[in-house]
Structure formats: structure tokens, C-alpha cells
Design a protein around this motif. Structure first.
Motif, PDB file in Angstrom:
ATOM      1  N   ARG A 100       0.834  -1.214   0.000  1.00 52.61           N
ATOM      2  CA  ARG A 100       0.000   0.000   0.000  1.00 52.61           C
ATOM      3  C   ARG A 100       0.861   1.254   0.000  1.00 52.61           C
ATOM      4  NH1 ARG A 100      -1.992   0.554   5.662  1.00 52.61           N
ATOM      5  NH2 ARG A 100       0.219   1.042   5.823  1.00 52.61           N
ATOM      6  N   ASN A 101       1.862   1.282   0.874  1.00 51.58           N
ATOM      7  CA  ASN A 101       2.718   2.469   0.977  1.00 51.58           C
ATOM      8  C   ASN A 101       3.528   2.698  -0.288  1.00 51.58           C
ATOM      9  OD1 ASN A 101       1.757   2.851   3.543  1.00 51.58           O
ATOM     10  ND2 ASN A 101       3.516   1.957   4.577  1.00 51.58           N
ATOM     11  N   LEU A 102       3.970   1.625  -0.920  1.00 49.77           N
ATOM     12  CA  LEU A 102       4.717   1.756  -2.181  1.00 49.77           C
ATOM     13  C   LEU A 102       3.835   2.354  -3.271  1.00 49.77           C
ATOM     14  CD1 LEU A 102       6.687  -1.632  -2.245  1.00 49.77           C
ATOM     15  CD2 LEU A 102       7.643   0.656  -1.908  1.00 49.77           C
ATOM     16  N   ILE A 103       2.577   1.931  -3.326  1.00 48.37           N
ATOM     17  CA  ILE A 103       1.648   2.482  -4.326  1.00 48.37           C
ATOM     18  C   ILE A 103       1.461   3.979  -4.100  1.00 48.37           C
ATOM     19  CG2 ILE A 103      -0.741   2.457  -5.157  1.00 48.37           C
ATOM     20  CD1 ILE A 103      -0.808  -0.556  -4.412  1.00 48.37           C
ATOM     21  N   ILE A 104       1.278   4.367  -2.846  1.00 48.09           N
ATOM     22  CA  ILE A 104       1.073   5.781  -2.522  1.00 48.09           C
ATOM     23  C   ILE A 104       2.297   6.609  -2.904  1.00 48.09           C
ATOM     24  CG2 ILE A 104       0.772   7.425  -0.617  1.00 48.09           C
ATOM     25  CD1 ILE A 104      -0.922   5.232   0.783  1.00 48.09           C
ATOM     26  N   GLU A 105       3.484   6.096  -2.586  1.00 51.39           N
ATOM     27  CA  GLU A 105       4.717   6.864  -2.822  1.00 51.39           C
ATOM     28  C   GLU A 105       5.099   6.902  -4.299  1.00 51.39           C
ATOM     29  OE1 GLU A 105       6.243   8.713  -0.758  1.00 51.39           O
ATOM     30  OE2 GLU A 105       5.198   8.110   1.068  1.00 51.39           O
ATOM     31  N   GLU A 106       4.909   5.796  -5.022  1.00 49.96           N
ATOM     32  CA  GLU A 106       5.394   5.701  -6.403  1.00 49.96           C
ATOM     33  C   GLU A 106       4.339   6.071  -7.438  1.00 49.96           C
ATOM     34  OE1 GLU A 106       8.589   5.003  -7.545  1.00 49.96           O
ATOM     35  OE2 GLU A 106       9.050   5.373  -5.432  1.00 49.96           O
ATOM     36  N   GLY A 107       3.063   6.015  -7.051  1.00 48.20           N
ATOM     37  CA  GLY A 107       2.009   6.533  -7.919  1.00 48.20           C
ATOM     38  C   GLY A 107       1.711   5.725  -9.166  1.00 48.20           C
ATOM     39  N   TYR A 108       1.488   6.457 -10.243  1.00 46.30           N
ATOM     40  CA  TYR A 108       0.925   5.895 -11.469  1.00 46.30           C
ATOM     41  C   TYR A 108       1.770   4.766 -12.064  1.00 46.30           C
ATOM     42  CZ  TYR A 108      -0.609   5.624 -16.340  1.00 46.30           C
ATOM     43  OH  TYR A 108      -1.025   5.180 -17.565  1.00 46.30           O
ATOM     44  N   ASP A 109       3.067   4.998 -12.226  1.00 50.72           N
ATOM     45  CA  ASP A 109       3.903   4.013 -12.906  1.00 50.72           C
ATOM     46  C   ASP A 109       3.889   2.662 -12.201  1.00 50.72           C
ATOM     47  OD1 ASP A 109       4.560   5.791 -14.880  1.00 50.72           O
ATOM     48  OD2 ASP A 109       6.478   6.378 -14.001  1.00 50.72           O
ATOM     49  N   ALA A 159      -6.945  -0.524   1.674  1.00 48.15           N
ATOM     50  CA  ALA A 159      -6.080   0.621   1.356  1.00 48.15           C
ATOM     51  C   ALA A 159      -5.268   0.368   0.090  1.00 48.15           C
ATOM     52  CB  ALA A 159      -5.148   0.910   2.526  1.00 48.15           C
ATOM     53  N   CYS A 160      -4.824  -0.884  -0.107  1.00 44.54           N
ATOM     54  CA  CYS A 160      -4.091  -1.244  -1.334  1.00 44.54           C
ATOM     55  C   CYS A 160      -4.967  -1.013  -2.560  1.00 44.54           C
ATOM     56  CB  CYS A 160      -3.683  -2.718  -1.285  1.00 44.54           C
ATOM     57  SG  CYS A 160      -1.993  -2.984  -0.793  1.00 44.54           S
ATOM     58  N   LEU A 161      -6.168  -1.541  -2.509  1.00 41.38           N
ATOM     59  CA  LEU A 161      -7.077  -1.412  -3.648  1.00 41.38           C
ATOM     60  C   LEU A 161      -7.466   0.050  -3.866  1.00 41.38           C
ATOM     61  CD1 LEU A 161      -8.795  -2.638  -5.866  1.00 41.38           C
ATOM     62  CD2 LEU A 161     -10.567  -3.139  -4.159  1.00 41.38           C
ATOM     63  N   GLY A 162      -7.766   0.759  -2.779  1.00 40.75           N
ATOM     64  CA  GLY A 162      -8.144   2.166  -2.904  1.00 40.75           C
ATOM     65  C   GLY A 162      -7.031   3.003  -3.500  1.00 40.75           C
ATOM     66  N   SER A 163      -5.811   2.812  -3.024  1.00 42.32           N
ATOM     67  CA  SER A 163      -4.664   3.575  -3.539  1.00 42.32           C
ATOM     68  C   SER A 163      -4.424   3.254  -5.006  1.00 42.32           C
ATOM     69  CB  SER A 163      -3.411   3.258  -2.714  1.00 42.32           C
ATOM     70  OG  SER A 163      -3.592   3.607  -1.365  1.00 42.32           O
ATOM     71  N   LEU A 164      -4.549   1.982  -5.364  1.00 45.92           N
ATOM     72  CA  LEU A 164      -4.370   1.575  -6.762  1.00 45.92           C
ATOM     73  C   LEU A 164      -5.395   2.266  -7.657  1.00 45.92           C
ATOM     74  CD1 LEU A 164      -2.682  -0.613  -8.444  1.00 45.92           C
ATOM     75  CD2 LEU A 164      -4.754  -1.993  -8.297  1.00 45.92           C
ATOM     76  N   CYS A 165      -6.655   2.289  -7.217  1.00 48.99           N
ATOM     77  CA  CYS A 165      -7.723   2.924  -7.999  1.00 48.99           C
ATOM     78  C   CYS A 165      -7.483   4.420  -8.189  1.00 48.99           C
ATOM     79  CB  CYS A 165      -9.075   2.708  -7.319  1.00 48.99           C
ATOM     80  SG  CYS A 165      -9.628   0.995  -7.287  1.00 48.99           S
TER      81      CYS A 165
END
Length: 564
Positions: A97-106, A156-162
């Protein structure tokens, strides 16, 4: 993030012998022990490693990049989220989850292409089965807590990904799966049963965040009578939960075109009833700050929506003056960024007929805003800088130029360091052109006005035209869309504003500085640029560019008469 190719052992050994490889080896040694522990047979080692990596990735972007370069994500997806230890699984989803938030779209796109959906789908299936037994006698408090943490992390993982993937990808790939796999229903069940405040908040945040990016998502839950009945019947005591529910109600009203003035005022009153109660208690904990920020986001949206209506609603105007503005003043100290976003939209709402109470607020926050902006310009967060500069541009109409003058040098230095044109940098450039033009126009310092003119003309008129002429049109469109044309319109309008009369600086900078000939020489080039804009895909930009070209022609003629 691209998919990293595995290299053979012989290739790695060959690289180690190369002179430039020692630095990479040295960097890798920083993380090698933790990567090794992820493969350990001991649960404690794996758990400790995931926790340590999470902390390092959160605090050190360079170390995070290094972990990602060395297949951390692949290890998470293929091994750690399927670990035999529940604790390791929970922590691994938290790290993801934290990696998705920090790294974003790519990273989000990379994860989607790496089939993270299958991982999340399996996780939600396990969660929905396990939650039915959470109150069984044989389930310990520790197991119960781990399950709740697990569910919070996968939500949170799914939400951040979306939130990070494109809207198109969300609608085409994710939303149908959300609905067909009953994940949405599971989220509603969590809210209805209210197992813990923290878990309920995670579920409500998921619904609210997705409702802000997708009308089809709102439709998916707002037209389900069972879901509507559950949400309307909730009686939650937590203040943040209440605000999320009000926010969801606001989103559904907007979606159904039911957001009339009376409904809007009811929404605002409900939000302020919660937020003012929190503020009166002088609460500054994390939950209270989130209450303030969420309320400010909704007020900003209200101002934006209602500001598009003609004429300006006297009811909404009165509500903003009497209720919203005092609240902004109270919470500015601990939510300055959100207050500025809201205040920017409020200033746009009033369309240069700003009431005294709003002007007083602008004057009240100005010293702090200018100080904060000076600090932000030293940081790499362009999104926040863009927000501050956007506010400064909008509020500059009621801000004396001499109040902005102390920022001139730092703004110029920052502006000249901006790299290639991107969507954010183009917006920042537009704000800077407006602000610096005002400073230069009202300055008695000829050197400063000359420097500002060079920024406008050299960096944002001549350089973009030169770059345009030296690059294939197809490559320009692929890399920059129409951002260069947008910057050119902004710079030309700044030129008009700065030299629209015979000011003291006009002769030495414009006539003696060679600007007149420069504009005459570049006029044909700009004509070619504006002519190449597709009027079907970019009708507004085409019209603005054509107007800028015609005005530039007239401006050159006017300046020729002025020189005689």
C-alpha cells in the motif's frame, strides 16, 4: 515502472569487473541483508525485514528506488502476501500500500499488468470468509486484531491503486470487477457492522475517495436500494465517520443533479456542526486534522461547482461569508494547504467582486503564505508549489504588488530552474508569468523588471518557439500534447500586460532592448504554431491562440507608432 529483465550470473560478474559498477554494488550492499532476510525460514526474520523495509521506503526515496530496482514488488506479489505467517502477510500488504502511494501511477500500472487483481481478489475472498467467524470463541484477540489489520491493508491497497491509475483504466478494468466480485458489498457490510472504528473508517474512506473520481462508481452504489438503506440508517459516533457519510451524500446529490442551494447549505451546516465541535475542543490529533481537511475539500468542491452557475447565488455567497470563511480562519494554522485550495475556489466564485470578509481573510493569511511558499520552493513537491502559486495568482488581484516584491528573486530563480514542459510545470509557469508580470509592472527597479522580461520573452516565448521549430510535430504531440501552445498564450498575454503603455521601463527594455524586432521576427513562427492546433480536439486553445496572434500583430503595429 518497466519490467526488469533478469540478468545471468556471468553478466553480473562481468558488470562487477567494470570500473563504474562498484557504486551500484556499494548501494546494493545497503539493502542486501534485508532482501536476504525476506527469504529466511524464520518467521521473525521475515517479519522484521518487511517492517524495516517499510520504514526505509517511507523515509528515504533513494533507498525505495533501490529496493524496487531489486525486485521487491515481485517478491511481495509472488511470495510474501502468500506467506505462512499471518503477521508477515498483513505487513506485506501494508508495505505494498505504501509503495503504491509513494510511487504513484507508474508502479500502479506495473502492478496491474503483474496481475495484482488476482492477489487482491483472493485476499478479499479470504477476508469475507474469515470475518464471519471473527466473534467465534476460539478466535483470540490477537487473531481478531490481525484480521482487522489485514482487511484495512487490502482495502487501502485497492483504494490507492484505484486513485493512482488512469480514470479510463479504472472504469474499463477495475470497476466491473469491483461490482461483479462482491467487493463493494463486502465494504458495505464492514460499514454496517462497524466492527471497529478504524476498520469502518477505512471502508468509508474507500467509498468516498472513489466517489470523488468516478461518476459510474457513485451510480454503482447509490442506485442499490439495499446499500442506500444501510448508509442512511447508520448511526456512527465517530466525527470522521460522520464527515465521510456527509461527503458521500454530497457526492450522490451532485451526481443526481440534486445539489440545489438549499441542499448545499444543509450539507455545509452538517459539515460545520461536526467540524466546529472538533475545533472548539481544540483537537489537533490525526483524526481531527483529517476531519478539517475533508471538510475543506468538500467546501472547495462546493465553491467550484457553484461558481460555475450564473448568476452567483446570493444564498451560497451568504453561507460562505457567514460560516465557511470564519472556519477557514480557525483551521488555517494546521491545515494551510487545504485552506488555500478552498480559498482559491472561493475567490474564483466571487469573480473579482470579493466581499470584505474574504479580503480580510486573504490579508490575514498572506504573511504565512508568503513565508511557506519561500520554503516550498526549496522542496521538490511541484504539486504543492503549484497550489500555492495558483492561490497567489488568484489572490494577486487584491494583493498590493509591494507585498509580493520580496518574493521576486526567489520566484525568478525557481522559474529559471524549471525543466521540460509537463502538465504541472506548464500550470506553474502560467501562475509565475501572471505574478511576476504584476511585480515587474509595479516595480521601480529597472534591473528587476528587465530580469522578469527576460523570463517572459526568452524562456517562455523564444525558447518554446525554437524547440517547436526543431522538433517533429508528431513527437511534440506525443511528449507534450498542447502544453507548449498553452505556455505561449500565457507568455504573449504577459507581454501585452507588461508593455501596454509607455511606462518608465518601456523605452530602455522594449525599444532599446531589441524586443520589437524580436517579436516581428517570431510572428510568422507563432502563426505556424497556432495554425497547427486542431480546432476539433482543442477548440478553446485554438481560439485563444488565434486571439493571441491577432493581438500580437496589433501590438507590434502599436509599438511601431509609439516609437515614432
Amino acid at each position: 515502472m518497466g519490467k526488469l529483465k533478469k540478468r545471468s550470473r556471468s553478466a553480473k560478474l562481468a558488470a562487477q569487473r567494470k570500473p563504474g559498477a562498484s557504486k551500484d554494488d556499494k548501494e546494493f550492499q545497503k539493502i542486501a541483508p534485508l532482501l536476504d532476510k525476506l527469504k529466511s525460514d524464520a518467521v521473525n526474520d521475515r517479519s522484521m525485514a518487511v517492517g524495516a523495509i517499510n520504514t526505509l521506503c517511507d523515509t528515504d526515496p533513494e533507498i525505495r528506488k533501490l529496493f524496487l530496482k531489486n525486485d521487491l514488488v515481485r517478491t511481495l506479489l509472488t511470495k510474501l502476501v502468500h506467506d505462512s505467517s499471518d503477521e508477515v502477510v498483513v505487513e506485506s500488504f501494508g508495505l505494498l500500500r505504501n509503495l503504491i502511494i509513494e510511487e504513484g501511477y507508474d508502479l500502479s500500472v506495473f502492478l496491474w499488468r503483474s496481475d495484482i487483481w488476482t492477489v487482491l481478489e483472493d485476499a478479499f475472498k479470504k477476508a469475507s470468509v474469515s470475518i464471519e467467524h471473527v466473534k467465534d470463541d476460539k478466535v483470540s484477540a490477537e487473531q481478531r486484531g490481525l484480521l482487522f489489520d489485514y482487511i484495512e491493508n487490502i482495502i487501502a491497497c485497492l483504494g490507492s491503486l484505484c486513485l493512482e491509475i488512469s480514470t479510463e483504466m479504472f472504469h474499463s478494468d477495475v470497476l466491473p470487477k469491483l461490482v461483479s466480485n462482491d467487493i463493494l458489498k463486502f465494504i458495505i457490510v464492514l460499514i454496517e457492522r462497524n466492527y471497529t472504528t478504524k476498520l469502518t473508517l477505512s471502508a468509508l474512506e474507500f467509498l468516498y475517495d472513489l466517489s470523488t473520481i468516478s461518476a459510474p462508481f457513485i451510480e454503482a452504489f447509490s442506485q442499490d436500494e439495499n446499500i442506500k438503506q444501510i448508509l442512511s440508517g447508520l448511526n456512527l459516533s465517530n466525527d470522521l465517520s460522520k464527515v465521510y457519510l456527509i461527503g458521500l451524500h454530497f457526492q450522490t446529490l451532485e451526481f443526481s443533479n440534486g445539489l440545489d442551494d438549499n441542499q448545499t447549505i444543509q450539507i455545509a451546516d452538517s459539515l460545520l456542526a461536526v467540524a466546529n465541535k472538533v475545533a472548539e475542543a481544540n483537537s489537533r490529533d490525526e483524526s481531527s486534522i483529517k476531519v478539517y481537511e475533508l471538510v475543506l475539500d468538500i467546501f472547495a468542491t462546493i465553491a467550484e461547482i457553484k461558481g460555475q452557475e450564473e448568476p452567483v447565488s446570493t444564498k451560497i455567497s451568504g453561507m460562505i461569508e457567514s460560516h465557511v470563511v470564519p472556519f477557514l480562519r480557525v483551521v488555517f494554522e494546521f491545515c494551510s494547504v487545504k485552506v488555500l485550495l478552498c480559498l482559491t475556489n472561493i475567490l474564483c466564485f466571487y469573480r473579482n467582486e470579493t466581499p470584505e470578509s474574504v479580503i480580510e481573510l486573504v490579508n490575514f493569511v498572506r504573511p504565512a503564505v508568503l513565508q511557506q511558499l519561500s520554503q516550498k520552493l526549496e522542496e521538490p513537491d511541484l504539486e504543492t508549489i503549484n497550489l500555492y502559486l495558483g492561490y497567489l495568482e488568484v489572490s494577486s488581484e487584491i494583493t498590493p504588488a509591494d507585498e509580493l516584491r520580496p518574493l521576486a528573486e526567489v520566484l525568478l530563480n525557481f522559474a529559471l530552474q524549471l525543466g521540460e514542459i509537463t502538465p504541472v510545470s506548464a500550470q506553474i509557469t502560467g501562475h509565475l508569468l501572471h505574478i511576476l508580470t504584476k511585480i515587474g509592472k509595479h516595480s521601480d527597479d529597472l534591473e528587476l523588471t528587465t530580469s522578469i522580461t527576460k523570463f517572459i520573452v526568452d524562456k517562455n516565448f523564444v525558447e518554446p518557439i525554437t524547440y517547436y521549430n526543431s522538433t517533429r510535430l508528431g513527437d511534440l504531440r506525443k511528449k507534450h500534447q498542447y502544453l507548449i501552445e498553452t505556455v505561449l498564450v500565457d507568455s504573449i498575454n504577459s507581454i501585452f500586460d507588461l508593455f501596454d503603455d509607455d511606462y518608465p521601463y518601456n523605452k530602455p527594455i522594449y525599444h532599446e532592448g531589441g524586443l520589437h524586432q524580436l517579436f516581428k521576427d517570431n510572428l510568422p513562427h507563432y502563426k505556424k504554431i497556432y495554425k497547427a492546433i486542431d480546432k476539433n480536439s482543442e477548440p478553446q486553445l485554438k481560439a485563444l491562440s488565434e486571439e493571441a496572434f491577432q493581438n500580437l500583430e496589433r501590438f507590434i503595429q502599436y509599438k511601431e507608432g509609439e516609437a515614432k
